[in-house]
Scaffold this motif. Structure first.
Motif, PDB file in Angstrom:
ATOM      1  N   ALA A  84     118.518  59.564   7.941  1.00  0.00           N
ATOM      2  CA  ALA A  84     118.768  60.070   9.293  1.00  0.00           C
ATOM      3  C   ALA A  84     120.263  60.179   9.568  1.00  0.00           C
ATOM      4  CB  ALA A  84     118.100  59.162  10.324  1.00  0.00           C
ATOM      5  N   ASP A  85     121.037  59.203   9.056  1.00  0.00           N
ATOM      6  CA  ASP A  85     122.486  59.239   9.250  1.00  0.00           C
ATOM      7  C   ASP A  85     123.111  60.430   8.524  1.00  0.00           C
ATOM      8  OD1 ASP A  85     124.951  57.939  10.214  1.00  0.00           O
ATOM      9  OD2 ASP A  85     125.360  57.680   8.076  1.00  0.00           O
ATOM     10  N   GLU A 121     106.310  46.228  11.729  1.00  0.00           N
ATOM     11  CA  GLU A 121     107.345  47.028  12.391  1.00  0.00           C
ATOM     12  C   GLU A 121     107.429  48.427  11.806  1.00  0.00           C
ATOM     13  OE1 GLU A 121     110.398  43.418  13.696  1.00  0.00           O
ATOM     14  OE2 GLU A 121     110.775  44.582  11.878  1.00  0.00           O
ATOM     15  N   VAL A 122     107.300  48.546  10.493  1.00  0.00           N
ATOM     16  CA  VAL A 122     107.417  49.855   9.841  1.00  0.00           C
ATOM     17  C   VAL A 122     106.221  50.748  10.155  1.00  0.00           C
ATOM     18  CG1 VAL A 122     107.442  51.012   7.596  1.00  0.00           C
ATOM     19  CG2 VAL A 122     108.911  49.036   7.993  1.00  0.00           C
ATOM     20  N   LEU A 123     105.033  50.178  10.127  1.00  0.00           N
ATOM     21  CA  LEU A 123     103.821  50.986  10.250  1.00  0.00           C
ATOM     22  C   LEU A 123     103.351  51.198  11.681  1.00  0.00           C
ATOM     23  CD1 LEU A 123     101.636  49.636   7.290  1.00  0.00           C
ATOM     24  CD2 LEU A 123     103.172  51.613   7.320  1.00  0.00           C
ATOM     25  N   PHE A 124     103.585  50.239  12.559  1.00  0.00           N
ATOM     26  CA  PHE A 124     102.922  50.284  13.861  1.00  0.00           C
ATOM     27  C   PHE A 124     103.862  50.351  15.064  1.00  0.00           C
ATOM     28  CE2 PHE A 124     100.129  47.749  10.997  1.00  0.00           C
ATOM     29  CZ  PHE A 124      99.110  48.682  10.881  1.00  0.00           C
ATOM     30  N   LEU A 125     105.172  50.309  14.841  1.00  0.00           N
ATOM     31  CA  LEU A 125     106.088  50.312  15.977  1.00  0.00           C
ATOM     32  C   LEU A 125     107.007  51.520  15.942  1.00  0.00           C
ATOM     33  CD1 LEU A 125     107.183  46.574  16.239  1.00  0.00           C
ATOM     34  CD2 LEU A 125     105.448  47.763  17.559  1.00  0.00           C
ATOM     35  N   ARG A 126     107.275  52.064  17.126  1.00  0.00           N
ATOM     36  CA  ARG A 126     108.219  53.159  17.278  1.00  0.00           C
ATOM     37  C   ARG A 126     109.054  52.907  18.525  1.00  0.00           C
ATOM     38  NH1 ARG A 126     106.648  53.796  12.971  1.00  0.00           N
ATOM     39  NH2 ARG A 126     105.923  55.671  11.888  1.00  0.00           N
ATOM     40  N   HIS A 127     110.310  53.301  18.489  1.00  0.00           N
ATOM     41  CA  HIS A 127     111.213  53.223  19.633  1.00  0.00           C
ATOM     42  C   HIS A 127     111.348  51.766  20.115  1.00  0.00           C
ATOM     43  CE1 HIS A 127     111.055  57.527  19.443  1.00  0.00           C
ATOM     44  NE2 HIS A 127     109.759  57.551  19.720  1.00  0.00           N
ATOM     45  N   GLN A 128     111.161  51.498  21.397  1.00  0.00           N
ATOM     46  CA  GLN A 128     111.334  50.161  21.969  1.00  0.00           C
ATOM     47  C   GLN A 128     110.028  49.702  22.627  1.00  0.00           C
ATOM     48  OE1 GLN A 128     114.017  48.250  21.659  1.00  0.00           O
ATOM     49  NE2 GLN A 128     115.123  49.810  20.495  1.00  0.00           N
ATOM     50  N   PRO A 135     112.745  51.122   5.642  1.00  0.00           N
ATOM     51  CA  PRO A 135     113.481  51.454   6.870  1.00  0.00           C
ATOM     52  C   PRO A 135     114.960  51.700   6.631  1.00  0.00           C
ATOM     53  CG  PRO A 135     112.851  49.136   6.855  1.00  0.00           C
ATOM     54  CD  PRO A 135     112.149  49.785   5.718  1.00  0.00           C
ATOM     55  N   ARG A 136     115.542  50.998   5.651  1.00  0.00           N
ATOM     56  CA  ARG A 136     116.957  51.206   5.356  1.00  0.00           C
ATOM     57  C   ARG A 136     117.190  52.595   4.764  1.00  0.00           C
ATOM     58  NH1 ARG A 136     119.754  46.333   5.544  1.00  0.00           N
ATOM     59  NH2 ARG A 136     118.404  44.501   5.730  1.00  0.00           N
ATOM     60  N   LEU A 137     116.316  53.000   3.857  1.00  0.00           N
ATOM     61  CA  LEU A 137     116.432  54.340   3.278  1.00  0.00           C
ATOM     62  C   LEU A 137     116.209  55.414   4.340  1.00  0.00           C
ATOM     63  CD1 LEU A 137     114.534  53.788  -0.100  1.00  0.00           C
ATOM     64  CD2 LEU A 137     117.005  54.014   0.231  1.00  0.00           C
ATOM     65  N   ARG A 138     115.255  55.160   5.231  1.00  0.00           N
ATOM     66  CA  ARG A 138     114.982  56.127   6.293  1.00  0.00           C
ATOM     67  C   ARG A 138     116.169  56.240   7.241  1.00  0.00           C
ATOM     68  NH1 ARG A 138     109.617  55.069   9.607  1.00  0.00           N
ATOM     69  NH2 ARG A 138     110.836  53.246  10.242  1.00  0.00           N
ATOM     70  N   LEU A 166     109.759  46.586  -1.101  1.00  0.00           N
ATOM     71  CA  LEU A 166     109.483  47.962  -0.698  1.00  0.00           C
ATOM     72  C   LEU A 166     109.576  48.124   0.817  1.00  0.00           C
ATOM     73  CD1 LEU A 166     106.475  48.838  -3.044  1.00  0.00           C
ATOM     74  CD2 LEU A 166     108.791  49.770  -3.147  1.00  0.00           C
ATOM     75  N   MET A 167     109.002  47.170   1.558  1.00  0.00           N
ATOM     76  CA  MET A 167     109.026  47.275   3.009  1.00  0.00           C
ATOM     77  C   MET A 167     110.435  47.102   3.575  1.00  0.00           C
ATOM     78  SD  MET A 167     106.037  48.024   4.162  1.00  0.00           S
ATOM     79  CE  MET A 167     105.913  49.089   2.720  1.00  0.00           C
ATOM     80  N   LEU A 168     111.256  46.273   2.906  1.00  0.00           N
ATOM     81  CA  LEU A 168     112.636  46.120   3.338  1.00  0.00           C
ATOM     82  C   LEU A 168     113.455  47.376   3.045  1.00  0.00           C
ATOM     83  CD1 LEU A 168     113.520  42.458   2.298  1.00  0.00           C
ATOM     84  CD2 LEU A 168     113.531  43.373   4.609  1.00  0.00           C
ATOM     85  N   ALA A 169     113.177  47.992   1.916  1.00  0.00           N
ATOM     86  CA  ALA A 169     113.951  49.168   1.511  1.00  0.00           C
ATOM     87  C   ALA A 169     113.595  50.395   2.334  1.00  0.00           C
ATOM     88  CB  ALA A 169     113.722  49.450   0.028  1.00  0.00           C
TER      89      ALA A 169
END
Length: 347
Positions: A339-340, A266-273, A332-335, A327-330
């Motif tokens: 953004a917020d 999900e982090v590396l290969f997916l964007r949007h919906q 997207p949350r940090l990103r 690392l992978m869990l952290a």
């Protein structure tokens, strides 16, 4: 630049030499072996995605379905059953274990994690009964990879010499499992376009709405968990045919590897919906990246002042897995947090 990104950049600069050293120290056999294992475990990653993302059902049964599929495949292969027929048999057993977990949750109102732990505990005895012992060897027995082994070994030896002989086994596994994974992905793509597949997705997305539309959410939940564990059992069967033995303890901690693959994909290969097909492909690719990351971690060496060189051993693979998942869990949350904060400043 925010403090978070400064820290990330600093860690990247410090680890870059170690990563590059690991990349160059890995031989061709290690790269192909990591790719082969990534494809072998891809169906398990897809199965974990089905329960955790589509059904929103935390399920630990995959740790039991994996060795169950291996036990079924090994026992039938040793008994003389055609190797390819052992794969659907393994999937049937995995689906049965998944259905048991689903039924415990739906009809006995047992928490999802507790239901899967109950199935996991009982499945150990089932696997022992199927195998007849804790370990079964397939040495000297034809496996699904056997027909291609000699032709590909001869071809690779003619091209690359001794190197070709070293990589021929992983190459055969890569070719065969790639075909299996493609069939699984295409079958799931077709399935999720059917009325049943759409109802299954609706059950995971919104149970009250699905019930209001006349969907039997309990039945679809049990069926979805069964499908997930069928894929985990398929992985177990493929793994047994690849390694040449079955062990009842082989499934421990695999749920973490599956989750890591889902998150990495999900982090590396997916964007949007993206579409469901892209989700499934991304998760499968996430498993390949995960296996390569594990191989790199085991080949990397760190230099610490006053301590010297530190390397991960084969027994440290669980530590490497936990670090990668964290690392992978952290990330997207940090990103999302970054953004917020950016949105608040723009206001």
């Amino acid at each position: 630049m925010p403090l978070m990104w400064i820290a990330v950049a600093l860690v990247g600069v410090l680890l870059a030499p170690t990563v590059w050293s690991a990349v160059w120290s890995m031989g061709s056999s290690q790269w192909i072996a990591a790719l082969a294992l990534g494809l072998v475990f891809a169906p398990l990653a897809i199965g974990v995605y089905l329960t955790f993302r589509i059904l929103d059902f935390p399920d630990l049964t995959v740790d039991a379905s994996f060795p169950a599929g291996g036990a079924m495949a090994a026992s039938l292969t040793v008994a003389g059953v055609h190797p390819w027929l052992t794969l659907p048999a393994a999937m049937a057993l995995g689906a049965l274990l998944g259905a048991v977990t689903g039924l415990l949750h739906v009809f006995l109102r047992i928490n999802s994690l507790l239901a899967s732990i109950i199935t996991l505990t009982a499945a150990f005895t089932v696997n022992i009964r199927i195998q007849g012992s804790s370990n079964v060897s397939l040495i000297g027995v034809d496996r699904i990879f056997t027909p291609l082994t000699d032709p590909i070994r001869d071809q690779l030896e003619s091209w690359f010499g001794d190197t070709g002989v070293q990589i021929h086994r992983a190459t055969v596994t890569t070719i065969v499992t790639f075909v299996v994974v493609v069939v699984v992905v295409l079958a799931l793509r077709w399935f999720f376009k059917t009325e049943v597949g759409l109802a299954l997705r609706a059950t995971g997305a919104n149970v009250p709405m699905s019930r209001s539309q006349g969907i039997n959410t309990s039945g679809y939940l049990v069926g979805g968990i069964a499908l997930s564990n069928a894929l985990a059992a398929l992985t177990g069967a493929l793994f047994v045919h690849h390694e040449g033995f079955a062990d009842v303890n082989s499934g421990r901690g695999l749920i973490v590897a599956g989750l890591a693959s889902v998150i990495i994909g999900e982090v590396l290969f997916l964007r949007h919906q993206p579409s469901i097909l892209r989700h499934i492909v991304a998760v499968a690719m996430g498993m390949i990246v995960y296996r390569i990351a594990i191989a790199l971690a085991l080949n990397a060496s760190l230099q610490f002042p006053g301590v010297g060189e530190a390397r991960l051993e084969g027994t440290d693979i669980k530590f490497a897995t936990a670090a990668i998942v964290a690392l992978m869990l952290a990330f997207p949350r940090l990103r999302a947090a970054q953004a917020d904060r950016q949105r608040r400043r723009n206001r």
